[in-house]
Design a protein around this motif. Structure first.
Motif, PDB file in Angstrom:
ATOM      1  N   MET A   1       7.585 -21.488  -6.447  1.00 29.70           N
ATOM      2  CA  MET A   1       6.231 -21.324  -5.904  1.00 29.70           C
ATOM      3  C   MET A   1       6.242 -20.113  -4.935  1.00 29.70           C
ATOM      4  O   MET A   1       7.035 -20.048  -4.028  1.00 29.70           O
ATOM      5  N   TYR A   2       5.312 -19.171  -5.156  1.00 28.50           N
ATOM      6  CA  TYR A   2       5.283 -17.971  -4.323  1.00 28.50           C
ATOM      7  C   TYR A   2       4.857 -18.303  -2.901  1.00 28.50           C
ATOM      8  O   TYR A   2       3.891 -19.029  -2.676  1.00 28.50           O
ATOM      9  N   LYS A   3       5.591 -17.802  -1.916  1.00 30.87           N
ATOM     10  CA  LYS A   3       5.186 -18.002  -0.516  1.00 30.87           C
ATOM     11  C   LYS A   3       4.883 -16.622   0.091  1.00 30.87           C
ATOM     12  O   LYS A   3       5.750 -15.755   0.162  1.00 30.87           O
ATOM     13  N   PHE A   4       3.635 -16.428   0.481  1.00 29.67           N
ATOM     14  CA  PHE A   4       3.227 -15.148   1.061  1.00 29.67           C
ATOM     15  C   PHE A   4       3.939 -14.930   2.393  1.00 29.67           C
ATOM     16  O   PHE A   4       3.907 -15.810   3.255  1.00 29.67           O
ATOM     17  N   ASP A   5       4.595 -13.780   2.531  1.00 25.83           N
ATOM     18  CA  ASP A   5       5.342 -13.473   3.763  1.00 25.83           C
ATOM     19  C   ASP A   5       4.526 -12.474   4.585  1.00 25.83           C
ATOM     20  O   ASP A   5       4.570 -11.262   4.351  1.00 25.83           O
ATOM     21  N   ARG A   6       3.775 -13.022   5.548  1.00 21.68           N
ATOM     22  CA  ARG A   6       2.841 -12.192   6.323  1.00 21.68           C
ATOM     23  C   ARG A   6       3.585 -11.074   7.057  1.00 21.68           C
ATOM     24  O   ARG A   6       3.144  -9.936   7.114  1.00 21.68           O
ATOM     25  N   GLU A   7       4.767 -11.403   7.571  1.00 23.95           N
ATOM     26  CA  GLU A   7       5.521 -10.421   8.369  1.00 23.95           C
ATOM     27  C   GLU A   7       5.956  -9.245   7.485  1.00 23.95           C
ATOM     28  O   GLU A   7       5.735  -8.078   7.818  1.00 23.95           O
ATOM     29  N   ALA A   8       6.507  -9.586   6.320  1.00 24.70           N
ATOM     30  CA  ALA A   8       6.958  -8.528   5.399  1.00 24.70           C
ATOM     31  C   ALA A   8       5.758  -7.698   4.943  1.00 24.70           C
ATOM     32  O   ALA A   8       5.826  -6.469   4.854  1.00 24.70           O
ATOM     33  N   TYR A   9       4.633  -8.389   4.727  1.00 23.94           N
ATOM     34  CA  TYR A   9       3.412  -7.693   4.285  1.00 23.94           C
ATOM     35  C   TYR A   9       2.958  -6.704   5.350  1.00 23.94           C
ATOM     36  O   TYR A   9       2.741  -5.521   5.081  1.00 23.94           O
ATOM     37  N   ASP A  10       2.848  -7.187   6.594  1.00 20.59           N
ATOM     38  CA  ASP A  10       2.374  -6.303   7.674  1.00 20.59           C
ATOM     39  C   ASP A  10       3.330  -5.125   7.870  1.00 20.59           C
ATOM     40  O   ASP A  10       2.890  -4.003   8.130  1.00 20.59           O
ATOM     41  N   ARG A  11       4.611  -5.377   7.681  1.00 28.71           N
ATOM     42  CA  ARG A  11       5.618  -4.312   7.868  1.00 28.71           C
ATOM     43  C   ARG A  11       5.426  -3.221   6.818  1.00 28.71           C
ATOM     44  O   ARG A  11       5.318  -2.044   7.131  1.00 28.71           O
ATOM     45  N   ARG A  12       5.254  -3.620   5.552  1.00 31.01           N
ATOM     46  CA  ARG A  12       5.142  -2.587   4.510  1.00 31.01           C
ATOM     47  C   ARG A  12       3.780  -1.890   4.559  1.00 31.01           C
ATOM     48  O   ARG A  12       3.630  -0.762   4.098  1.00 31.01           O
ATOM     49  N   MET A  13       2.773  -2.567   5.151  1.00 32.65           N
ATOM     50  CA  MET A  13       1.424  -1.983   5.195  1.00 32.65           C
ATOM     51  C   MET A  13       1.237  -1.046   6.378  1.00 32.65           C
ATOM     52  O   MET A  13       0.221  -0.346   6.459  1.00 32.65           O
ATOM     53  N   GLU A  14       2.199  -1.028   7.287  1.00 36.35           N
ATOM     54  CA  GLU A  14       1.981  -0.311   8.541  1.00 36.35           C
ATOM     55  C   GLU A  14       1.638   1.152   8.307  1.00 36.35           C
ATOM     56  O   GLU A  14       0.620   1.650   8.764  1.00 36.35           O
ATOM     57  N   TRP A  15       2.468   1.880   7.510  1.00 35.08           N
ATOM     58  CA  TRP A  15       2.234   3.334   7.311  1.00 35.08           C
ATOM     59  C   TRP A  15       0.901   3.535   6.616  1.00 35.08           C
ATOM     60  O   TRP A  15       0.164   4.481   6.884  1.00 35.08           O
ATOM     61  N   TYR A  16       0.564   2.599   5.694  1.00 35.85           N
ATOM     62  CA  TYR A  16      -0.638   2.753   4.868  1.00 35.85           C
ATOM     63  C   TYR A  16      -1.890   2.636   5.729  1.00 35.85           C
ATOM     64  O   TYR A  16      -2.839   3.412   5.611  1.00 35.85           O
ATOM     65  N   ARG A  17      -1.860   1.623   6.625  1.00 40.70           N
ATOM     66  CA  ARG A  17      -3.015   1.431   7.517  1.00 40.70           C
ATOM     67  C   ARG A  17      -3.152   2.614   8.460  1.00 40.70           C
ATOM     68  O   ARG A  17      -4.245   3.003   8.847  1.00 40.70           O
ATOM     69  N   ASP A  18      -2.053   3.222   8.809  1.00 44.09           N
ATOM     70  CA  ASP A  18      -2.060   4.366   9.724  1.00 44.09           C
ATOM     71  C   ASP A  18      -2.544   5.626   9.005  1.00 44.09           C
ATOM     72  O   ASP A  18      -3.294   6.422   9.538  1.00 44.09           O
ATOM     73  N   ALA A  19      -2.161   5.742   7.716  1.00 38.41           N
ATOM     74  CA  ALA A  19      -2.413   6.975   6.950  1.00 38.41           C
ATOM     75  C   ALA A  19      -3.886   7.243   6.731  1.00 38.41           C
ATOM     76  O   ALA A  19      -4.375   8.356   6.918  1.00 38.41           O
ATOM     77  N   ARG A  20      -4.629   6.166   6.335  1.00 38.84           N
ATOM     78  CA  ARG A  20      -6.082   6.230   6.179  1.00 38.84           C
ATOM     79  C   ARG A  20      -6.588   7.188   5.075  1.00 38.84           C
ATOM     80  O   ARG A  20      -7.689   6.994   4.580  1.00 38.84           O
ATOM     81  N   PHE A  21      -5.880   8.200   4.671  1.00 37.34           N
ATOM     82  CA  PHE A  21      -6.463   9.246   3.829  1.00 37.34           C
ATOM     83  C   PHE A  21      -5.431   9.700   2.795  1.00 37.34           C
ATOM     84  O   PHE A  21      -4.319  10.102   3.143  1.00 37.34           O
ATOM     85  N   GLY A  22      -5.803   9.581   1.502  1.00 44.47           N
ATOM     86  CA  GLY A  22      -4.880   9.982   0.446  1.00 44.47           C
ATOM     87  C   GLY A  22      -5.590  10.743  -0.652  1.00 44.47           C
ATOM     88  O   GLY A  22      -6.823  10.804  -0.703  1.00 44.47           O
ATOM     89  N   MET A  23      -4.789  11.342  -1.535  1.00 44.57           N
ATOM     90  CA  MET A  23      -5.309  12.092  -2.689  1.00 44.57           C
ATOM     91  C   MET A  23      -5.033  11.322  -3.980  1.00 44.57           C
ATOM     92  O   MET A  23      -3.895  10.899  -4.215  1.00 44.57           O
ATOM     93  N   PHE A  24      -6.065  11.125  -4.773  1.00 40.23           N
ATOM     94  CA  PHE A  24      -5.943  10.545  -6.106  1.00 40.23           C
ATOM     95  C   PHE A  24      -5.914  11.740  -7.062  1.00 40.23           C
ATOM     96  O   PHE A  24      -6.680  12.698  -6.862  1.00 40.23           O
ATOM     97  N   ILE A  25      -5.059  11.697  -8.079  1.00 41.73           N
ATOM     98  CA  ILE A  25      -5.011  12.790  -9.048  1.00 41.73           C
ATOM     99  C   ILE A  25      -5.080  12.214 -10.456  1.00 41.73           C
ATOM    100  O   ILE A  25      -4.170  11.477 -10.877  1.00 41.73           O
ATOM    101  N   HIS A  26      -6.179  12.520 -11.155  1.00 43.58           N
ATOM    102  CA  HIS A  26      -6.336  12.105 -12.550  1.00 43.58           C
ATOM    103  C   HIS A  26      -6.087  13.315 -13.425  1.00 43.58           C
ATOM    104  O   HIS A  26      -6.854  14.293 -13.370  1.00 43.58           O
ATOM    105  N   TRP A  27      -4.999  13.260 -14.201  1.00 45.15           N
ATOM    106  CA  TRP A  27      -4.611  14.431 -14.988  1.00 45.15           C
ATOM    107  C   TRP A  27      -3.906  13.973 -16.239  1.00 45.15           C
ATOM    108  O   TRP A  27      -3.161  12.985 -16.232  1.00 45.15           O
ATOM    109  N   GLY A  28      -4.159  14.677 -17.341  1.00 42.25           N
ATOM    110  CA  GLY A  28      -3.489  14.347 -18.599  1.00 42.25           C
ATOM    111  C   GLY A  28      -4.117  15.131 -19.727  1.00 42.25           C
ATOM    112  O   GLY A  28      -4.834  16.129 -19.483  1.00 42.25           O
ATOM    113  N   LEU A  29      -3.902  14.672 -20.947  1.00 41.18           N
ATOM    114  CA  LEU A  29      -4.401  15.387 -22.134  1.00 41.18           C
ATOM    115  C   LEU A  29      -5.912  15.583 -22.070  1.00 41.18           C
ATOM    116  O   LEU A  29      -6.446  16.590 -22.544  1.00 41.18           O
ATOM    117  N   TYR A  30      -6.614  14.590 -21.453  1.00 34.46           N
ATOM    118  CA  TYR A  30      -8.090  14.631 -21.422  1.00 34.46           C
ATOM    119  C   TYR A  30      -8.610  15.850 -20.659  1.00 34.46           C
ATOM    120  O   TYR A  30      -9.783  16.166 -20.699  1.00 34.46           O
TER     121      TYR A  30
END
Ligand code: GLC
Length: 416
Positions: A1-30
């Motif tokens: 049974m999956y147990k959500f680990d809030r501490e591990a989640y908050d730790r990995r999300m820290e940089w992301y919440r701080d970053a706030r701004f990213g670039m999406f790139i859609h590229w390929g044959l199209y």
């Protein structure tokens, strides 16, 4: 049974919440037909006709370092590239298909070059991976054979390209969600190979729907963030208990994700700056998209906007990075973001007389500064607002023209 680990989640999300701004790139044959990334589907192009783009693909100007520099200059902190979009074409050297960039004229593993360039610019590395695959023989019936193929390719991108920071799956619909993708098995593998990677919520939903983390019963494949698309949630996003949760609006600069030669309806840079501020003021991130052309160049209109956003970010980035909801009412002259005891008022239009700071009392203020210059702004003592003793006002001086015609940011530093 999956147990959500809030501490591990908050730790990995820290940089992301701080970053706030990213670039999406859609590229390929199209990028060759240049009518958006869904062209094969919307125009019902038979596989053999679409293959002519595969035979032709040769992005002679592809220099991912230029993309990464443009993102960095714009103040972006992470990038997410389509490693494989719905058409099934792999921008990476997959051992499970011949429909890949290393078998085109360019003969290059484009993802390998991209991840190196992104890291070289000090940005976080993201890859988008389509759960759909119009090229695969099993499409549209995704049975075990297809799921083995898809899981093997996810294993490849999680194994062969170093540390991934964001894995952006797209998308679930109808009955094709969760275990229809064998999502538990997939994510267990991903987490073993990339324990700190941040995953979007589209193994469960798509641009609509929030997912199990918001529902308060996180599955093992719950998204780490909600991924509203081409819109900014009016009040940010909360879980069932009313707690703010991580979200990221993904937005195109014109009206297409993939390169579209005739779509010149690019959002003006001032608007994009204000949309970034809006996302942060509501506790979210902005993933702003570019669609490079068939030669590998980001369109000039996008480059110009990235540069203008970057100029503003260089002066005002502290009102974005690590900031979030202010917890006070939105002023009618603009928006507010907050970082600790710093309230960043984003002033889009000047007021008549001193600037009201709704939700802030005079006695709470330690100092007020222009973020762009550090110049002091006095707390107003003018008689004109003496009828509002419980509200602080800032004295922006005699000049009715604000220093920044797009967004003048003032930092109201509160006493601790
Ligand atoms: C939509 C588009 C898809 C794009 C995605 C990005 O789902 O159909 O092509 O990759 O948005 O969020």
């Amino acid at each position: 049974m999956y147990k959500f680990d809030r501490e591990a989640y908050d730790r990995r999300m820290e940089w992301y919440r701080d970053a706030r701004f990213g670039m999406f790139i859609h590229w390929g044959l199209y990028a060759i037909p240049a009518r958006g990334e869904w062209v094969r589907s919307t125009e019902q192009i038979p596989k053999e006709d679409y293959m002519k783009y595969f035979e032709e693909f040769n992005p002679v100007d592809f220099e991912p370092r230029k993309w990464a520099k443009a993102a960095k200059e714009a103040g972006m902190k992470y990038m997410v590239l389509t490693a494989k979009h719905h058409d099934g074409f792999c921008l990476f050297d997959s051992q499970y298909t011949d429909f890949k960039s290393t078998n085109t004229k360019c003969g290059r593993d484009l993802v390998a070059e991209y991840v190196d360039a992104v890291r070289a610019e000090g940005l976080k590395v993201g890859l988008y991976f389509s759960l759909l695959d119009w090229f695969h023989d099993d499409f549209p019936h995704y049975g075990d054979r297809y799921l083995t193929y898809m899981h093997n390719q996810v294993r490849e991108i999680c194994t062969n390209y170093g540390k991934l920071d964001v894995l952006w799956f797209d998308f679930s619909y109808d009955t094709l969600r969760g275990e229809a993708w064998k999502a538990t098995e997939l994510i267990n593998m991903v987490r073993k190979l990339q324990p700190d990677v941040i995953i979007d919520n589209r193994l469960e939903v798509s641009g609509e729907g929030y997912g199990s983390l918001a529902a308060g019963n996180p599955t093992s494949y719950h998204g780490d963030f909600v991924s509203p698309e081409q819109m900014i949630p009016p009040n940010g996003i909360q879980d069932v208990n009313g707690n703010d949760i991580a979200w990221e609006s993904c937005v195109t600069m014109n009206n297409h994700w993939g390169y579209c030669a005739n779509d010149h309806f690019f959002k003006p840079a001032p608007m994009l700056i204000k949309k970034l501020v809006e996302c942060v003021s509501k506790g979210g991130n902005l993933l702003l998209n570019v669609g490079p052309d068939a030669r590998g160049n980001i369109p000039e209109e996008s480059i110009e906007r990235l540069a203008e956003i970057g100029k503003w970010m260089k002066k005002n980035g502290e009102s974005i990075y690590g900031c979030g909801k202010a917890g006070i009412e939105k002023p009618d002259f603009g928006r507010v973001t907050r970082h600790g005891n710093h309230l960043y008022f984003h002033v889009y239009e000047n007021t008549v007389g001193p600037l009201p700071l709704p939700g802030v009392k005079k006695e709470e203020i330690q100092a007020i500064r222009y973020v762009a210059t550090g110049a002091e702004i006095p707390v107003s003592t003018s008689w004109v607002h003496s009828d509002y003793p419980t509200m602080a006002f800032a004295d922006l001086g005699e000049d009715p023209v604000l220093p920044d015609g797009v967004d003048t940011v003032i930092d109201v530093i509160l006493k601790k």
